[in-house]
Design an enzyme around this catalytic site. Structure first.
Site, PDB file in Angstrom:
ATOM      1  N   GLU A   1      -2.671  -0.274 -12.454  1.00  0.00           N
ATOM      2  CA  GLU A   1      -4.085  -0.279 -12.049  1.00  0.00           C
ATOM      3  C   GLU A   1      -4.958  -0.575 -13.257  1.00  0.00           C
ATOM      4  O   GLU A   1      -4.670  -0.111 -14.377  1.00  0.00           O
ATOM      5  CB  GLU A   1      -4.477   1.082 -11.480  1.00  0.00           C
ATOM      6  CG  GLU A   1      -3.723   1.506 -10.248  1.00  0.00           C
ATOM      7  CD  GLU A   1      -4.467   1.207  -8.957  1.00  0.00           C
ATOM      8  OE1 GLU A   1      -3.830   1.238  -7.904  1.00  0.00           O
ATOM      9  OE2 GLU A   1      -5.673   0.953  -9.014  1.00  0.00           O
TER      10      GLU A   1
ATOM     11  N   CYS B   1     -10.928  -8.517  32.231  1.00  0.00           N
ATOM     12  CA  CYS B   1     -10.780  -9.588  33.228  1.00  0.00           C
ATOM     13  C   CYS B   1     -10.792  -9.092  34.668  1.00  0.00           C
ATOM     14  O   CYS B   1     -10.703  -9.899  35.599  1.00  0.00           O
ATOM     15  CB  CYS B   1      -9.502 -10.369  32.966  1.00  0.00           C
ATOM     16  SG  CYS B   1      -7.997  -9.418  33.292  1.00  0.00           S
TER      17      CYS B   1
ATOM     18  N   CYS C   1      -6.810 -13.273  30.598  1.00  0.00           N
ATOM     19  CA  CYS C   1      -7.587 -12.098  30.190  1.00  0.00           C
ATOM     20  C   CYS C   1      -8.248 -12.401  28.851  1.00  0.00           C
ATOM     21  O   CYS C   1      -7.549 -12.604  27.851  1.00  0.00           O
ATOM     22  CB  CYS C   1      -6.682 -10.878  30.068  1.00  0.00           C
ATOM     23  SG  CYS C   1      -7.552  -9.386  29.505  1.00  0.00           S
TER      24      CYS C   1
ATOM     25  N   CYS D   1      -2.606  -4.471  31.543  1.00  0.00           N
ATOM     26  CA  CYS D   1      -3.197  -5.603  32.265  1.00  0.00           C
ATOM     27  C   CYS D   1      -2.145  -6.706  32.329  1.00  0.00           C
ATOM     28  O   CYS D   1      -1.724  -7.222  31.280  1.00  0.00           O
ATOM     29  CB  CYS D   1      -4.449  -6.117  31.547  1.00  0.00           C
ATOM     30  SG  CYS D   1      -5.088  -7.658  32.264  1.00  0.00           S
TER      31      CYS D   1
ATOM     32  N   CYS E   1      -8.727  -4.004  34.780  1.00  0.00           N
ATOM     33  CA  CYS E   1      -8.897  -4.309  33.357  1.00  0.00           C
ATOM     34  C   CYS E   1     -10.385  -4.446  33.033  1.00  0.00           C
ATOM     35  O   CYS E   1     -11.107  -5.162  33.740  1.00  0.00           O
ATOM     36  CB  CYS E   1      -8.164  -5.607  33.023  1.00  0.00           C
ATOM     37  SG  CYS E   1      -8.489  -6.219  31.354  1.00  0.00           S
TER      38      CYS E   1
ATOM     39  N   SER F   1       0.853  -1.182   0.000  1.00  0.00           N
ATOM     40  CA  SER F   1       0.000   0.000   0.000  1.00  0.00           C
ATOM     41  C   SER F   1       0.897   1.242   0.000  1.00  0.00           C
ATOM     42  O   SER F   1       2.122   1.130   0.033  1.00  0.00           O
ATOM     43  CB  SER F   1      -0.901  -0.004   1.232  1.00  0.00           C
ATOM     44  OG  SER F   1      -1.745  -1.127   1.234  1.00  0.00           O
ATOM     45  N   THR F   2       0.274   2.411  -0.019  1.00  0.00           N
ATOM     46  CA  THR F   2       1.036   3.661  -0.009  1.00  0.00           C
ATOM     47  C   THR F   2       0.651   4.475   1.209  1.00  0.00           C
ATOM     48  O   THR F   2      -0.530   4.676   1.486  1.00  0.00           O
ATOM     49  CB  THR F   2       0.736   4.482  -1.288  1.00  0.00           C
ATOM     50  OG1 THR F   2       0.930   3.650  -2.433  1.00  0.00           O
ATOM     51  CG2 THR F   2       1.679   5.678  -1.382  1.00  0.00           C
TER      52      THR F   2
ATOM     53  N   LYS G   1      -2.622   9.437  -8.469  1.00  0.00           N
ATOM     54  CA  LYS G   1      -2.934   8.215  -7.712  1.00  0.00           C
ATOM     55  C   LYS G   1      -4.243   7.659  -8.281  1.00  0.00           C
ATOM     56  O   LYS G   1      -5.335   8.078  -7.897  1.00  0.00           O
ATOM     57  CB  LYS G   1      -3.071   8.513  -6.220  1.00  0.00           C
ATOM     58  CG  LYS G   1      -3.268   7.261  -5.378  1.00  0.00           C
ATOM     59  CD  LYS G   1      -3.341   7.607  -3.889  1.00  0.00           C
ATOM     60  CE  LYS G   1      -3.462   6.344  -3.047  1.00  0.00           C
ATOM     61  NZ  LYS G   1      -4.703   5.600  -3.334  1.00  0.00           N
TER      62      LYS G   1
END
Length: 648
Positions: A190, A393, A412, A406, A390, A105-106, A143
């Site tokens: 593309e 938990c 948890c 935590c 937490c 990706s960019t 793009k």
């Protein structure tokens, strides 16, 4: 509130995903714009479904909404694989195949200042390489908002997850042309459709141009109107190497920034959603490299920003896979850039404490580029409420630097469930164990990776899975141990802090995977790229997973070993310094083994032929087009036997 129900096309796409979402809940979230009312795992499923439908040409939400929601999820789950990996393209185009080279990706920027900071990193790299700053040029291109694909001259691939995609060469068989009369084999690009043609002839039949892009590569018979568009020469594969561009010195770019951006943004007759800037010097590109998601030498520029002052209703704690408890500010719903914002991250609880963020506080939020908002500053402070337990938990929380943690790593629910999801996502060779399956297993008390691998088909059935699904899940577990996977990827899947794929690979260039658990922080800091704090965190993290790691490791996974830095490459070999591309089916060895040997002998191994390629080593089943194309570039073509004779 608008009416919304998934249509048949969208339901088919969801079915292909192999997940079991609560469709009524997802439809309600889309209909009521209630993404933020979903749980963390429901948000993930929402995004997976939205991404799949969008990539397939049947979107359920618009682009700004998706960007907003995915950015929000990223802020709350910065280490989640959905955030750190490349978003997959179409899900239902057949069997996946490895791409000739990674398609990332960019990264994005939304201001000139962000571009300036990116340029400073380019300049820093040039200085490190002794490249004169007067020789630093930047290429700016539109793009394209099309369908990402890769053409190696033999096959056309979808981007997929950036490493594996689908073979959609059928698009060229249907008449798809390369833009500007270009040749096949020009790499990444593309699939696009002429904007004017779409508006005049297809907009009354298709909601958007992405429907067309997806239909061009559809596995089954192509829609007759789309085929006509192909026949009329309105559909193209547009290689990035051929795209209109402005290329010049970085100082000239910044001096005429607005004019250059405007010119390039409007340079082509296809859908565009920004511009891409990249360094042109291959030495800088190699030096800067990439993250697992983005090239560091490249960035996309988008436009839009809006700010608002908003009252905080409350601050909600959320526990991540690593045990970090993140604060999320619930806001008075406020409309910014066309979207209603009701939640925003506060990054960490020290920021909450230091800046007085709590019920009744007033913050200024900024929304750039139609994406997730961030807190710019606190206008009115209050006495904040800091949690002591937490939310998942109820364990007593502890402070680590700026963060509340935590410490309950084993029991948890939020941590154990997200740890399992992370493992299978990063391992990447087991499609069946997504969030919904993991959630279901967690509800039955399955807490560990090795526990899952110990399950039999009948046990899955006992947990509420159908007979066919149970068998598929069991078979996938067996297959995931047999399919070769890189040792760095296997280690990274355990989710140790500071041990993403890149750092795993660095460590494994110096030590075997089992030796890592005996290393001290002093051992690690001797390796280039590791600071003391990171080394200490890695040692602690490895100690925490040691028991579980060896229980899983001893199940017998088929790990490919990272070559060691100490293995000296032979600079006297006949291929030392050469750039070699292997293609076709090899008869005397696996292609992957030949590539490793070539690297050992001092060669660089490429995935596609360029003018810099020295040799194309062709096995069987290689098309004449690829061979002739290589020769036209001045590349020497060798048969497998000729290559073996050369190196021997």
């Amino acid at each position: 509130m608008t009416e919304f129900e998934f249509n048949n096309d969208q339901l088919s796409i969801i079915n292909e995903l192999g997940v079991e979402p609560d469709l009524n809940k997802l439809e309600a979230a889309i209909r009521d714009n209630a993404f933020y009312e979903l749980s963390n795992e429901e948000q993930l499923l929402f995004l997976v479904v939205a991404n799949a439908c969008y990539r397939s040409g049947f979107p359920v939400i618009n682009d700004p909404q998706y960007d907003e929601f995915s950015k929000k999820f990223a802020e709350n789950n910065p280490e989640h694989s959905f955030v750190t990996s490349v978003e997959s393209e179409v899900m239902s185009l057949g069997k996946t195949v490895s791409l000739p080279q990674k398609m990332l990706s960019t990264d994005k920027a939304y201001s000139k200042e962000e571009i300036q900071k990116w340029l400073e990193r380019i300049i820093k790299a040039a200085n490190a390489l002794d490249i004169d700053t007067k020789d630093i040029n930047i290429r700016v291109t539109p793009k394209l908002d099309g369908y990402a694909a890769f053409d190696d001259g033999e096959r056309l691939y979808t981007r997929g997850d950036g490493v594996k995609g689908q073979d959609v060469s059928r698009a060229f068989d249907r008449g798809l042309e390369v833009a500007k009369g270009g040749d096949r084999g020009l790499g990444a690009g593309e699939i696009v459709i002429d904007k004017t043609y779409f508006e005049e002839k297809l907009s009354q039949y298709f909601e958007n141009s992405r429907n067309i892009q997806a239909a061009i590569i559809a596995e089954k018979n192509v829609d007759s109107r789309v085929q006509q568009a192909i026949n009329d020469g309105a559909c193209f594969f547009y290689p990035f190497s051929l795209i209109d561009n402005w290329t010049g010195h970085y100082k000239e770019l910044m001096a005429s920034f607005e004019n250059i951006i405007d010119k390039i943004w409007n340079a082509v007759g296809y859908d565009v959603d920004g511009v891409v800037l990249e360094a042109t010097d291959p030495r800088i590109k190699e030096y800067m490299g990439a993250t697992r998601k983005f090239h560091r030498w490249q960035i996309a520029f988008k436009i839009n920003e809006e700010a608002a002052e908003v009252e905080v209703l409350s601050v909600t704690p959320q526990t991540s896979r690593t045990g970090r408890v993140s604060p999320v500010a619930e806001l008075v719903p406020t409309k910014i850039s066309g979207a209603t914002i009701s939640r925003v991250t506060v990054h960490h609880y020290n920021m909450v404490k230091a800046n007085g963020v709590g019920k009744g506080a007033v913050v200024q939020i900024v929304r750039s580029g139609l994406v997730i908002p961030k807190i710019e500053k606190v206008i009115k402070q209050v006495e904040p409420q800091i949690p002591t337990n937490c939310p998942s938990c109820k364990s007593h929380l502890i402070w680590e630097s700026d963060h509340l943690i935590c410490p309950n790593k084993s029991d948890c629910p939020a941590q154990t469930e997200n740890t399992l999801i992370h493992f299978f996502k990063i391992l990447g060779n087991n499609d069946g164990f997504g969030p919904k399956v993991i959630e279901k297993l967690s509800n039955y008390g399955i807490k560990h990776i090795h526990d899952i691998y110990g399950l039999k088909a009948h046990q899955f059935a006992g947990y509420g899975f159908g007979d066919k699904t149970s068998k598929n899940l069991f078979d996938q577990l067996q297959a995931s141990r047999e399919v070769e996977v890189e040792d760095w990827r296997f280690l990274s899947a355990f989710g140790v802090s500071r041990l993403g794929g890149g750092n795993c690979e660095k460590l494994l260039q110096h030590h075997s995977i089992t030796e890592l658990f005996e290393l001290s922080a002093d051992n690690i800091v001797k390796i280039d790229g590791f600071a003391r704090l990171s080394a200490e965190a890695i040692v602690e993290g490895l100690a925490n997973i040691k028991d579980e790691f060896f229980k899983v490791y001893e199940l017998g996974f088929n790990l490919s070993i990272t070559p060691k830095e100490s293995e000296k490459k032979d600079s006297t070999s006949p291929i030392s310094g050469a750039v070699i591309v292997f293609t076709g089916t090899m008869l005397q060895a696996k292609r992957s083994d030949m590539e490793k040997q070539a690297k050992y002998l001092g060669a660089k191994v490429g995935k596609s032929v360029t003018s810099k390629t020295t040799y194309l080593v062709a096995g069987t089943k290689v098309g004449e087009t690829k061979i002739n194309g290589a020769r036209e570039k001045g590349v020497e073509v060798l048969s497998e036997q000729e290559y073996l004779d050369l190196i021997n």
